[in-house]
Design an enzyme around this catalytic site. Sequence first.
Site, PDB file in Angstrom:
ATOM      1  N   ILE A   1       4.717  12.552   3.225  1.00 53.24           N
ATOM      2  CA  ILE A   1       4.707  13.675   2.284  1.00 53.24           C
ATOM      3  C   ILE A   1       3.281  14.103   1.986  1.00 53.24           C
ATOM      4  O   ILE A   1       2.956  15.285   2.004  1.00 53.24           O
ATOM      5  CB  ILE A   1       5.434  13.290   0.981  1.00 53.24           C
ATOM      6  CG1 ILE A   1       6.917  12.987   1.266  1.00 53.24           C
ATOM      7  CG2 ILE A   1       5.315  14.413  -0.037  1.00 53.24           C
ATOM      8  CD1 ILE A   1       7.665  12.441   0.056  1.00 53.24           C
TER       9      ILE A   1
ATOM     10  N   ASP B   1      -3.729  12.216 -16.977  1.00 50.46           N
ATOM     11  CA  ASP B   1      -4.117  12.872 -15.710  1.00 50.46           C
ATOM     12  C   ASP B   1      -3.168  14.029 -15.399  1.00 50.46           C
ATOM     13  O   ASP B   1      -2.753  14.218 -14.260  1.00 50.46           O
ATOM     14  CB  ASP B   1      -4.112  11.855 -14.569  1.00 50.46           C
ATOM     15  CG  ASP B   1      -4.835  12.378 -13.324  1.00 50.46           C
ATOM     16  OD1 ASP B   1      -5.662  13.301 -13.452  1.00 50.46           O
ATOM     17  OD2 ASP B   1      -4.554  11.872 -12.220  1.00 50.46           O
TER      18      ASP B   1
ATOM     19  N   LYS C   1       5.550   5.279  -2.492  1.00 41.98           N
ATOM     20  CA  LYS C   1       4.110   5.394  -2.675  1.00 41.98           C
ATOM     21  C   LYS C   1       3.469   4.071  -2.307  1.00 41.98           C
ATOM     22  O   LYS C   1       3.749   3.042  -2.923  1.00 41.98           O
ATOM     23  CB  LYS C   1       3.821   5.764  -4.134  1.00 41.98           C
ATOM     24  CG  LYS C   1       2.401   6.197  -4.415  1.00 41.98           C
ATOM     25  CD  LYS C   1       2.319   6.688  -5.864  1.00 41.98           C
ATOM     26  CE  LYS C   1       1.046   7.475  -6.102  1.00 41.98           C
ATOM     27  NZ  LYS C   1       1.007   7.988  -7.481  1.00 41.98           N
TER      28      LYS C   1
ATOM     29  N   VAL D   1       2.038   8.761   0.282  1.00 43.12           N
ATOM     30  CA  VAL D   1       3.427   8.913  -0.142  1.00 43.12           C
ATOM     31  C   VAL D   1       4.273   9.318   1.056  1.00 43.12           C
ATOM     32  O   VAL D   1       3.899  10.221   1.816  1.00 43.12           O
ATOM     33  CB  VAL D   1       3.561   9.962  -1.261  1.00 43.12           C
ATOM     34  CG1 VAL D   1       5.004  10.024  -1.753  1.00 43.12           C
ATOM     35  CG2 VAL D   1       2.637   9.623  -2.422  1.00 43.12           C
TER      36      VAL D   1
ATOM     37  N   GLY E   1      -3.190  10.649  -1.543  1.00 41.31           N
ATOM     38  CA  GLY E   1      -4.089  10.798  -2.680  1.00 41.31           C
ATOM     39  C   GLY E   1      -5.217   9.796  -2.583  1.00 41.31           C
ATOM     40  O   GLY E   1      -5.375   9.092  -1.575  1.00 41.31           O
ATOM     41  N   GLY E   2      -6.005   9.734  -3.638  1.00 39.86           N
ATOM     42  CA  GLY E   2      -7.150   8.841  -3.606  1.00 39.86           C
ATOM     43  C   GLY E   2      -6.774   7.380  -3.596  1.00 39.86           C
ATOM     44  O   GLY E   2      -7.509   6.549  -3.074  1.00 39.86           O
ATOM     45  N   MET E   3      -5.613   7.044  -4.178  1.00 38.60           N
ATOM     46  CA  MET E   3      -5.196   5.653  -4.267  1.00 38.60           C
ATOM     47  C   MET E   3      -4.110   5.278  -3.272  1.00 38.60           C
ATOM     48  O   MET E   3      -4.010   4.133  -2.860  1.00 38.60           O
ATOM     49  CB  MET E   3      -4.654   5.355  -5.672  1.00 38.60           C
ATOM     50  CG  MET E   3      -5.695   5.193  -6.752  1.00 38.60           C
ATOM     51  SD  MET E   3      -4.891   4.857  -8.333  1.00 38.60           S
ATOM     52  CE  MET E   3      -3.940   3.386  -7.942  1.00 38.60           C
TER      53      MET E   3
END
Length: 609
Positions: A20, A137, A43, A28, A23-25
């Site tokens: 999908i 956030d 995730k 997904v 991200g930074g961490m």
Amino acid sequence: MADVSEGTVIDGRYRVLHRIGSGGMADVYCADDSQLGRQVAVKLLHRRFAEDEQFVERFRREASSAAGLQHPNVVSVYDRGAWDGTYYIAMEYLPGRTLKQVIRDEAPLAPVRAIDLALPILQAARFAHRRGIVHRDLKPQNVMVDEEGAVKVTDFGIARAGASDMTETGSIMGTAQYLSPEQAQGKDVGPPSDLYSIGIILYEMLTGRVPFDGDSPVTIALKQVSEDPVPPRELVPGIPEDLEAIVMWSLRKNPAERPADADAMIRALEAVRERIVTGAEPEGTSAFGAAPVAEEPRSRAWLWALLVALLLLGGGALAYVLTRPEQRTMPLVVGKDLQTATQIISNAGFTGSPDIQRVTSNERVDTVIRQNPLAQAKEDEDATIALTVSGGPGTAGVPTVDGLSEAAAITAVRRAGFRPVVRNEPSADVAKGSVIRSSPDAGNQIDRGSTVTIVVSSGPRRVTVPDVVGQSIADARSTLQSKGFGSSTTEQESPDKKPGTVLSQSPAGGSSVAAGGDVSLVVAKAPAQAKVPDVTGRNAADAVTAVQNAGFKVAQRFQTVSDQAQNDTVLRQGPTAGSTAKKGSTVTVIVGRFQAPPTTPTTPTPPGR
């Protein structure tokens, strides 16, 4: 971490369908939950963070925070665990776009549409704030807008619950363009910080840009702290003045000057929306935190005003105490059907009708999913009770899979929210392994989670060819037709078989072939008539050649002759010369075979006679 390939099974349960985003961490993936038969978003924490206790704890906090927030506008978390040296969270899969994509595609948005997208975010924040959780956030990238326009907030990865704080003193967590000034300075944050972020999201929806941007996060954070935003109407003049006032109200540097809570901002936006829809004139913007004005000179009149106010307040307080509704204990109705839940609430002494909100859910239709107030809460007997009720999984159109490969069809059906079942069927028209059709047919609107049968071609149907050699042509054709075959015929002269008898076939009887083909038959026909040549008196070898050239077979018989001139000569024949007979029939010739007669002994004459 390296991209997880399609088909990989995470933790023995989640089969990856496709990626999908990232991200930074974490990355997904959309995956199929083999235990519950539904699609989920998995995730996966980047492996480089898996050994960092702070990141791991932050990742676990996301699962714990979100799992405790069961709300129609919050993405549900189903599961968490460890796999292949890292950690994962399994959550609700939402096909659709992020709000950031909506902004990129459509901004500036019409005021009513922007309000309609902002209200669910505020409702999610209100729900979290009441439970002591601050998102920290909020940004368009963390808001999903599904295909039906429903809005859900995700990524509680840096949520703060209660007094716990994962960051070290002075650290900044979040995305700079959406940080509140207090968060940018590393100070304690609370619900007003989330309202500031939502104000920036609303600003961006209305103008197509964020109020503060720069070359680095530090530059942006400094602007958040020290600069005032450009009023949205200077960028997009058509924005209503009272809507601009709400945006600027939420972007005050001092948290105390922002809306008191999410409810206050919700009420303000709903009022502006109602005014826009009805076409009423704005009533002014002073209610939205207008700057204070200088006090007028005091006079003794204020003392009388204060006295009147105190009397009114005292009377009001006394009236409230005397007329306050009786308190009741809220019963647990989650998991009950709506009719039963309503009756239980009434039996508990609550007098109002519950406020029902239906949502898409895999739970049985009319099942209560959530309740507010929660069970055991003490509430006034006339309190408004909100029940979130399952409206079923919702419907979707069956995708078109005709002609696709089996694997591609399964993926398409799963992505549409259905459970695929494969059935094989022979077909002479569709290649083996390709989809013939689906059931229900493509385009039908059915409940998500329903079964869609994918009918896959196993190639042409194969059958055994019947053996028809020796049958009459009529019987042979009937036999073949009953097995699904056609036939073609060629004739061949046969002196030994009755005309119309099948002499041979191709394919041979007993062989396995695709149904519906033709079987080639060779059928006997009567041989032609020919005149028997006259070979009597001729040399045997010449006679045989002459008979064969005329189309007949030859049979030789031998007869002993005493005349050497008749040796190897045809003495007679049958049929007789000049008669007609079937070609291929036999002409018999009688051939002479010379044999010398025995010698008679001569008796000597006796001497003297």
